[in-house]
Design a protein around this motif. Sequence first.
Motif, PDB file in Angstrom:
ATOM      1  N   TYR A  38       0.831  -1.197   0.000  1.00  0.00           N
ATOM      2  CA  TYR A  38       0.000   0.000   0.000  1.00  0.00           C
ATOM      3  C   TYR A  38       0.866   1.248   0.000  1.00  0.00           C
ATOM      4  N   GLU A  39       0.345   2.294  -0.623  1.00  0.00           N
ATOM      5  CA  GLU A  39       0.888   3.635  -0.469  1.00  0.00           C
ATOM      6  C   GLU A  39      -0.075   4.439   0.382  1.00  0.00           C
ATOM      7  N   ILE A  40       0.450   5.139   1.368  1.00  0.00           N
ATOM      8  CA  ILE A  40      -0.353   5.988   2.243  1.00  0.00           C
ATOM      9  C   ILE A  40       0.006   7.426   1.914  1.00  0.00           C
ATOM     10  N   LYS A  41      -1.003   8.213   1.513  1.00  0.00           N
ATOM     11  CA  LYS A  41      -0.756   9.534   0.949  1.00  0.00           C
ATOM     12  C   LYS A  41      -1.537  10.605   1.700  1.00  0.00           C
ATOM     13  N   ASN A  42      -1.127  11.861   1.498  1.00  0.00           N
ATOM     14  CA  ASN A  42      -1.919  12.972   2.009  1.00  0.00           C
ATOM     15  C   ASN A  42      -2.986  13.351   0.980  1.00  0.00           C
ATOM     16  N   HIS A  43      -3.766  14.381   1.271  1.00  0.00           N
ATOM     17  CA  HIS A  43      -4.878  14.730   0.386  1.00  0.00           C
ATOM     18  C   HIS A  43      -4.408  15.287  -0.954  1.00  0.00           C
ATOM     19  N   LEU A  44      -3.124  15.623  -1.069  1.00  0.00           N
ATOM     20  CA  LEU A  44      -2.574  16.100  -2.340  1.00  0.00           C
ATOM     21  C   LEU A  44      -2.017  14.960  -3.193  1.00  0.00           C
ATOM     22  N   GLY A  45      -2.087  13.732  -2.672  1.00  0.00           N
ATOM     23  CA  GLY A  45      -1.571  12.594  -3.412  1.00  0.00           C
ATOM     24  C   GLY A  45      -0.095  12.349  -3.211  1.00  0.00           C
ATOM     25  N   GLN A  46       0.524  13.043  -2.258  1.00  0.00           N
ATOM     26  CA  GLN A  46       1.944  12.847  -1.975  1.00  0.00           C
ATOM     27  C   GLN A  46       2.115  11.691  -1.000  1.00  0.00           C
ATOM     28  N   ARG A  47       3.034  10.772  -1.313  1.00  0.00           N
ATOM     29  CA  ARG A  47       3.216   9.599  -0.465  1.00  0.00           C
ATOM     30  C   ARG A  47       3.858   9.990   0.855  1.00  0.00           C
ATOM     31  N   VAL A  48       3.236   9.533   1.934  1.00  0.00           N
ATOM     32  CA  VAL A  48       3.737   9.772   3.282  1.00  0.00           C
ATOM     33  C   VAL A  48       4.406   8.517   3.831  1.00  0.00           C
ATOM     34  N   TYR A  49       3.748   7.370   3.622  1.00  0.00           N
ATOM     35  CA  TYR A  49       4.259   6.093   4.110  1.00  0.00           C
ATOM     36  C   TYR A  49       4.068   5.033   3.034  1.00  0.00           C
ATOM     37  N   PHE A  50       4.774   3.916   3.218  1.00  0.00           N
ATOM     38  CA  PHE A  50       4.637   2.743   2.362  1.00  0.00           C
ATOM     39  C   PHE A  50       4.431   1.544   3.267  1.00  0.00           C
ATOM     40  N   ALA A  51       3.445   0.706   2.957  1.00  0.00           N
ATOM     41  CA  ALA A  51       3.095  -0.414   3.827  1.00  0.00           C
ATOM     42  C   ALA A  51       3.193  -1.736   3.080  1.00  0.00           C
ATOM     43  N   VAL A  52       3.676  -2.769   3.773  1.00  0.00           N
ATOM     44  CA  VAL A  52       3.799  -4.105   3.204  1.00  0.00           C
ATOM     45  C   VAL A  52       3.231  -5.110   4.201  1.00  0.00           C
ATOM     46  N   GLU A  53       2.382  -6.003   3.709  1.00  0.00           N
ATOM     47  CA  GLU A  53       1.810  -7.052   4.544  1.00  0.00           C
ATOM     48  C   GLU A  53       2.736  -8.264   4.570  1.00  0.00           C
ATOM     49  N   GLU A  54       2.920  -8.829   5.752  1.00  0.00           N
ATOM     50  CA  GLU A  54       3.723 -10.040   5.907  1.00  0.00           C
ATOM     51  C   GLU A  54       2.831 -11.178   6.391  1.00  0.00           C
ATOM     52  N   ASN A  55       2.801 -12.258   5.650  1.00  0.00           N
ATOM     53  CA  ASN A  55       2.194 -13.516   6.076  1.00  0.00           C
ATOM     54  C   ASN A  55       2.671 -14.586   5.114  1.00  0.00           C
ATOM     55  N   ASP A  56       2.154 -15.807   5.240  1.00  0.00           N
ATOM     56  CA  ASP A  56       2.613 -16.857   4.350  1.00  0.00           C
ATOM     57  C   ASP A  56       1.550 -17.183   3.306  1.00  0.00           C
ATOM     58  N   CYS A  57       1.937 -17.986   2.337  1.00  0.00           N
ATOM     59  CA  CYS A  57       1.054 -18.314   1.211  1.00  0.00           C
ATOM     60  C   CYS A  57      -0.208 -19.014   1.686  1.00  0.00           C
ATOM     61  N   PHE A  58      -0.088 -19.865   2.704  1.00  0.00           N
ATOM     62  CA  PHE A  58      -1.247 -20.590   3.220  1.00  0.00           C
ATOM     63  C   PHE A  58      -2.301 -19.616   3.738  1.00  0.00           C
ATOM     64  N   ASP A  59      -1.864 -18.658   4.560  1.00  0.00           N
ATOM     65  CA  ASP A  59      -2.799 -17.679   5.107  1.00  0.00           C
ATOM     66  C   ASP A  59      -3.468 -16.877   4.004  1.00  0.00           C
ATOM     67  N   ARG A  60      -2.676 -16.420   3.024  1.00  0.00           N
ATOM     68  CA  ARG A  60      -3.221 -15.539   1.989  1.00  0.00           C
ATOM     69  C   ARG A  60      -4.260 -16.238   1.137  1.00  0.00           C
ATOM     70  N   ASN A  61      -4.030 -17.493   0.812  1.00  0.00           N
ATOM     71  CA  ASN A  61      -4.902 -18.164  -0.151  1.00  0.00           C
ATOM     72  C   ASN A  61      -6.005 -19.001   0.477  1.00  0.00           C
TER      73      ASN A  61
END
Length: 221
Positions: A38-61
């Motif tokens: 994910y990209e987390i942005k302000n109301h102007l569309g400027q990126r503030v943070y970047f997010a990554v999910e961690e889990n395994d293939c079993f959980d995701r599917n």
Amino acid sequence: THNLPAGLEYLNQLDRIIIHQQVELLEAILGTETSSKYEIKNHLGQRVYFAVEENDCFDRNLCSPIRSFTIRIADNMGREVITVNRPLRCNSCWFPCFLQELEVQSPPGTIAGYVVQNWDPFLPKFTIQNESKEDVLKIIGPYATCGCFEDVDFEVKSLNEMSTIGKISKYWSGFVNDVFTNTANFGIQVPVDLDVRIKAVMIGACFLIDLMFFEKSLDGL
């Protein structure tokens, strides 16, 4: 601002936060669940943070959308500033003792607050808690979350549920995006003077709402 958790200083100025999910090409073409980014942005569309999910293939599917996960949120310098932890729990009103609970840390290792699902036979309801598990705000969603051709709003309310102070919105992005990709676009609107730790918890609440109500399988596409 010198008393704010490191990395959250920028949230002190924001009353609107945009969260945009990035769709992996493999996921879009083959329908294979990959780790969400994910990209987390302000109301102007400027990126503030970047997010990554961690889990395994079993959980995701196999466990999606009730899967456990850790989402690590970093600033533009690559420093992890928020950690969101979700255990594997139930997603049914028939099991009120084992409903969703999500923990938000900021900085990582220090509790900022919690998102706790409340039992209700009709409406999606959550409580935002601070680091001491004291209730701070309520989130109440609509009876229907399909959002055909319109945004879906989850209202942020005072504890007595009498006044609305903000909302978490799932933006309708059009037929092409909704049907052929798994993309998610959310907006968080809160008072600008809300504690930045609670703003961080609201970001965690947005991720939880996304997975509970809007996670879609791409099988067959």
